[in-house]
Design a protein around this motif. Sequence first.
Motif, PDB file in Angstrom:
ATOM      1  N   PRO A  92       0.814  -1.214   0.000  1.00  0.00           N
ATOM      2  CA  PRO A  92       0.000   0.000   0.000  1.00  0.00           C
ATOM      3  C   PRO A  92       0.851   1.268   0.000  1.00  0.00           C
ATOM      4  CG  PRO A  92       0.030  -0.993   2.180  1.00  0.00           C
ATOM      5  CD  PRO A  92       0.697  -1.972   1.251  1.00  0.00           C
ATOM      6  N   ILE A  93       0.359   2.291  -0.699  1.00  0.00           N
ATOM      7  CA  ILE A  93       1.010   3.596  -0.659  1.00  0.00           C
ATOM      8  C   ILE A  93       0.549   4.302   0.611  1.00  0.00           C
ATOM      9  CG2 ILE A  93       1.242   5.817  -1.810  1.00  0.00           C
ATOM     10  CD1 ILE A  93       0.715   4.358  -4.452  1.00  0.00           C
ATOM     11  N   VAL A  94       1.498   4.736   1.391  1.00  0.00           N
ATOM     12  CA  VAL A  94       1.182   5.275   2.711  1.00  0.00           C
ATOM     13  C   VAL A  94       1.387   6.777   2.726  1.00  0.00           C
ATOM     14  CG1 VAL A  94       1.730   5.172   5.160  1.00  0.00           C
ATOM     15  CG2 VAL A  94       1.917   3.114   3.755  1.00  0.00           C
ATOM     16  N   GLU A  95       0.382   7.508   3.176  1.00  0.00           N
ATOM     17  CA  GLU A  95       0.544   8.935   3.424  1.00  0.00           C
ATOM     18  C   GLU A  95       0.981   9.120   4.868  1.00  0.00           C
ATOM     19  OE1 GLU A  95      -2.634  11.481   2.453  1.00  0.00           O
ATOM     20  OE2 GLU A  95      -2.878  10.715   0.410  1.00  0.00           O
ATOM     21  N   LEU A  96       2.018   9.912   5.074  1.00  0.00           N
ATOM     22  CA  LEU A  96       2.502  10.133   6.430  1.00  0.00           C
ATOM     23  C   LEU A  96       1.476  10.927   7.223  1.00  0.00           C
ATOM     24  CD1 LEU A  96       6.248  11.030   5.783  1.00  0.00           C
ATOM     25  CD2 LEU A  96       5.284   8.851   6.505  1.00  0.00           C
ATOM     26  N   PRO A  97       1.274  10.553   8.475  1.00  0.00           N
ATOM     27  CA  PRO A  97       0.292  11.278   9.287  1.00  0.00           C
ATOM     28  C   PRO A  97       0.791  12.665   9.651  1.00  0.00           C
ATOM     29  CG  PRO A  97       1.474   9.675  10.632  1.00  0.00           C
ATOM     30  CD  PRO A  97       1.909   9.434   9.209  1.00  0.00           C
ATOM     31  N   ASP A  98      -0.146  13.562   9.875  1.00  0.00           N
ATOM     32  CA  ASP A  98       0.177  14.898  10.370  1.00  0.00           C
ATOM     33  C   ASP A  98       0.144  14.839  11.898  1.00  0.00           C
ATOM     34  OD1 ASP A  98       0.449  17.528  11.038  1.00  0.00           O
ATOM     35  OD2 ASP A  98      -1.446  18.195  10.140  1.00  0.00           O
ATOM     36  N   LEU A  99       1.318  14.892  12.516  1.00  0.00           N
ATOM     37  CA  LEU A  99       1.415  14.805  13.974  1.00  0.00           C
ATOM     38  C   LEU A  99       1.733  16.161  14.600  1.00  0.00           C
ATOM     39  CD1 LEU A  99       3.412  11.453  14.377  1.00  0.00           C
ATOM     40  CD2 LEU A  99       0.943  11.807  14.248  1.00  0.00           C
ATOM     41  N   SER A 100       1.367  17.237  13.889  1.00  0.00           N
ATOM     42  CA  SER A 100       1.714  18.573  14.378  1.00  0.00           C
ATOM     43  C   SER A 100       1.021  18.916  15.693  1.00  0.00           C
ATOM     44  CB  SER A 100       1.371  19.626  13.314  1.00  0.00           C
ATOM     45  OG  SER A 100       0.000  19.545  12.963  1.00  0.00           O
ATOM     46  N   ARG A 101      -0.061  18.210  16.026  1.00  0.00           N
ATOM     47  CA  ARG A 101      -0.751  18.442  17.296  1.00  0.00           C
ATOM     48  C   ARG A 101      -0.573  17.270  18.252  1.00  0.00           C
ATOM     49  NH1 ARG A 101      -6.564  21.077  15.351  1.00  0.00           N
ATOM     50  NH2 ARG A 101      -5.672  22.816  14.138  1.00  0.00           N
ATOM     51  N   THR A 102       0.440  16.472  18.011  1.00  0.00           N
ATOM     52  CA  THR A 102       0.652  15.254  18.797  1.00  0.00           C
ATOM     53  C   THR A 102       1.946  15.355  19.595  1.00  0.00           C
ATOM     54  OG1 THR A 102      -0.459  13.980  17.070  1.00  0.00           O
ATOM     55  CG2 THR A 102       0.828  12.744  18.680  1.00  0.00           C
ATOM     56  N   LYS A 103       1.843  15.011  20.873  1.00  0.00           N
ATOM     57  CA  LYS A 103       3.013  15.004  21.746  1.00  0.00           C
ATOM     58  C   LYS A 103       3.354  13.555  22.082  1.00  0.00           C
ATOM     59  CE  LYS A 103       4.859  17.108  25.963  1.00  0.00           C
ATOM     60  NZ  LYS A 103       4.553  18.006  27.099  1.00  0.00           N
ATOM     61  N   VAL A 104       4.597  13.183  21.835  1.00  0.00           N
ATOM     62  CA  VAL A 104       5.014  11.782  21.924  1.00  0.00           C
ATOM     63  C   VAL A 104       6.132  11.633  22.950  1.00  0.00           C
ATOM     64  CG1 VAL A 104       5.875   9.784  20.646  1.00  0.00           C
ATOM     65  CG2 VAL A 104       4.446  11.485  19.488  1.00  0.00           C
ATOM     66  N   LEU A 105       6.023  10.617  23.794  1.00  0.00           N
ATOM     67  CA  LEU A 105       7.118  10.245  24.683  1.00  0.00           C
ATOM     68  C   LEU A 105       7.878   9.089  24.043  1.00  0.00           C
ATOM     69  CD1 LEU A 105       8.656  10.416  27.396  1.00  0.00           C
ATOM     70  CD2 LEU A 105       7.090   8.646  28.232  1.00  0.00           C
ATOM     71  N   VAL A 106       9.186   9.236  23.910  1.00  0.00           N
ATOM     72  CA  VAL A 106      10.044   8.183  23.372  1.00  0.00           C
ATOM     73  C   VAL A 106      10.908   7.660  24.512  1.00  0.00           C
ATOM     74  CG1 VAL A 106      11.824   7.578  21.695  1.00  0.00           C
ATOM     75  CG2 VAL A 106      10.083   9.294  21.112  1.00  0.00           C
ATOM     76  N   ALA A 107      10.644   6.434  24.955  1.00  0.00           N
ATOM     77  CA  ALA A 107      11.434   5.808  26.005  1.00  0.00           C
ATOM     78  C   ALA A 107      12.409   4.843  25.343  1.00  0.00           C
ATOM     79  CB  ALA A 107      10.533   5.075  26.995  1.00  0.00           C
ATOM     80  N   GLU A 108      13.647   5.230  25.220  1.00  0.00           N
ATOM     81  CA  GLU A 108      14.654   4.465  24.476  1.00  0.00           C
ATOM     82  C   GLU A 108      16.038   4.808  25.026  1.00  0.00           C
ATOM     83  OE1 GLU A 108      16.842   2.314  22.541  1.00  0.00           O
ATOM     84  OE2 GLU A 108      14.909   2.201  21.497  1.00  0.00           O
ATOM     85  N   ASP A 109      16.824   3.787  25.384  1.00  0.00           N
ATOM     86  CA  ASP A 109      18.123   4.059  26.005  1.00  0.00           C
ATOM     87  C   ASP A 109      19.253   4.164  24.992  1.00  0.00           C
ATOM     88  OD1 ASP A 109      19.605   0.928  26.642  1.00  0.00           O
ATOM     89  OD2 ASP A 109      17.647   1.181  25.710  1.00  0.00           O
ATOM     90  N   ASN A 110      19.051   3.713  23.737  1.00  0.00           N
ATOM     91  CA  ASN A 110      20.119   3.746  22.745  1.00  0.00           C
ATOM     92  C   ASN A 110      20.138   5.090  22.028  1.00  0.00           C
ATOM     93  OD1 ASN A 110      20.902   3.239  19.665  1.00  0.00           O
ATOM     94  ND2 ASN A 110      22.042   1.800  20.923  1.00  0.00           N
TER      95      ASN A 110
END
Length: 488
Positions: A225-243
Motif C-alpha cells: 500500500p502507498i502510505v501517506e505520512l500522518p500529520d502529527l503537528s498536534r501530537t506530543k510523543v514520549l520516546v522511552a529508548e536508552d540507545n
Amino acid sequence: MTLLGHDLRAAVSDIIGGLRLIDQDGFDDATRLQLERIRASGEILARLLEQGLAMMLGEDDFAATHPANLQMARFLYDIEMRWSGRASEKGLDFKVSRSGDVPQVLTLDRIALERILSNILSNAVKYTDEGTVGLDICMADTGALRITVVDQGPGFSADALTRLFEFKGRPDGTGKPGQGLGMHITKSMAGRLGGTISVENLPTRGARVTLDLPPDTWTIAASEPIVELPDLSRTKVLVAEDNATNQTIIGHMLAKMGAQYEIAEDGVEALHWLERENFDLALIDIEMPRLSGIDVIRALRANDRLHSHMPIIAITAYVLRANRDAIYAAGADAILAKPLAGLETFGMAITNVLNRVNRPEEDQTVQADEMAEFDRASFDRLIDIAGPVASRELLERLCNDLRKTERGLVAGLADNDIAAIRAETHVLIALAGAVGAARLQALAQTLNVAAHRRERGDLSQLGRDALAQLDRLIHFVNQERARRGEAA
C-alpha cells in the motif's frame, strides 16, 4: 570473520542510516541527486555485503537465489539515481522506460538482477563517449519479462563477441580499463535467475543487451500500500529508548511528521515524564535499564493518573510469540520490531494506533503492525458468509489449521525438509488468501517457489519472515474467537 562481519554490517548500517537522516530540503538539485545516488548505491552495497559475508561465514549457499518483493517503480528510481550521476559525469543522457503491462511488484532474486544491470550499465556508460544510454523494461510476446540496455557506443568487436562471457574474456587493445569480468558475471547471474542474456550490435552504431526472464522465474506479488505520512503537528510523543542512535532515528522520523517529542533514557525516567506531563502517544523500548518497558506499560495501564488509556507502541528486537504475548498482555497497542523499518511503515503504525482511539470497542482487536498487512474487510466478509453460529466453528477450525501448519512449517524448516515446506506453504497460501492476510500469502508463495526450486540457502530467512506473519495471524484469530465467544 564473524567479528569482522559484525563490525562491517554495523558500519554500513550507520552509513545508510545517516544518509536517511539528512534533510535534503536545503540542498540544490545537483546535491540532492548525488545524495540519492549515494543512498541507492549504499543500499546495493549493503545487500552485496550481506550475501558476501553469509557466503564466507558459511551462513548461506552462494548459488542460492534470494527472492524478494521488488517494487518496480522504486527499483527503477534507484537505478536511475545511481546511473544518471555516472552518465552525467561523461556528458551522457541516461533514460529509463517501462511499459504499462509490467507488473508493479514482482518476486524474484533482486541481488542477482542488480548485479546484472550493474555490469551491463557500467559497460554501456564506459564505452559510450556521447549520446544516450537507455534502460527499458517490457513484457515480451513470449510472456517473459524483458530488460534491455541500449547504448550509442562503438558496439562489440567480432573478437569480443566470441569471448564475451568468458572469465577475463576482454580482448587486448580495447583502450578501456577492465579485464572482462562484467559480462561473465552477467551470464552467471542470468543463469541463477533462470533467464537468458543476449548481445547484438545495432545496424548503425551502438549495442543492445537483452535479459529475458521467462514467466516461471518470477511471480507477481501483492502491491504494497502507498502510505501517506500522518500529520502529527498536534501530537506530543514520549520516546522511552536508552540507545542514542535509536533516539536520533526515531526523533528525526517524528519530526518529519511534525510531532513534538520528549526522550526518556530509561523506564524510571519515562514514568517521571508521564507523572509531570500529558502525552498523546508513547513509544516504549522493551529492554531498558532500571525499569523494563513491560513494567512501564503495566504501570501505565494500572494507574489512571498515568494516562491509562494513552496509545502505546512497544519497540523490541524480540518478536517470538512468547515475547509478543507478554507485551500485549501488559497493555501495548502495537509492536514495532527492531531494526525499525522506513518512515512509511513507522508512520502507518502510528496512524493505525491513533485511529483506534475513537473506534468502538469491538473493532480494537487488530494490532497496528497487523493492519498494514491484513485486509480486515476480506476477513469480515468471510465471517458474514458463515453467519453468527457457524463463524465460531469456522474460527476454531481456522485456528487449528493455522497452528497445525505452523508446527509443520517449523519442523520442515528445522529439518530442511523440502517436501514438507512445499506442502505446508501450499496450505498456508490458501488459508492466508481466504482471510485477507496478503503479506503472509505473498511470503508463503515466495517460500513455496524457493522450495520448488530447492533453494535451501534462502529458506531460513524466508521461513522466519513467514512464521512471524503467521504468528500475528494466529494471535488475531484467537482474539476474534475470544471476542465472539464473549458476545455469544
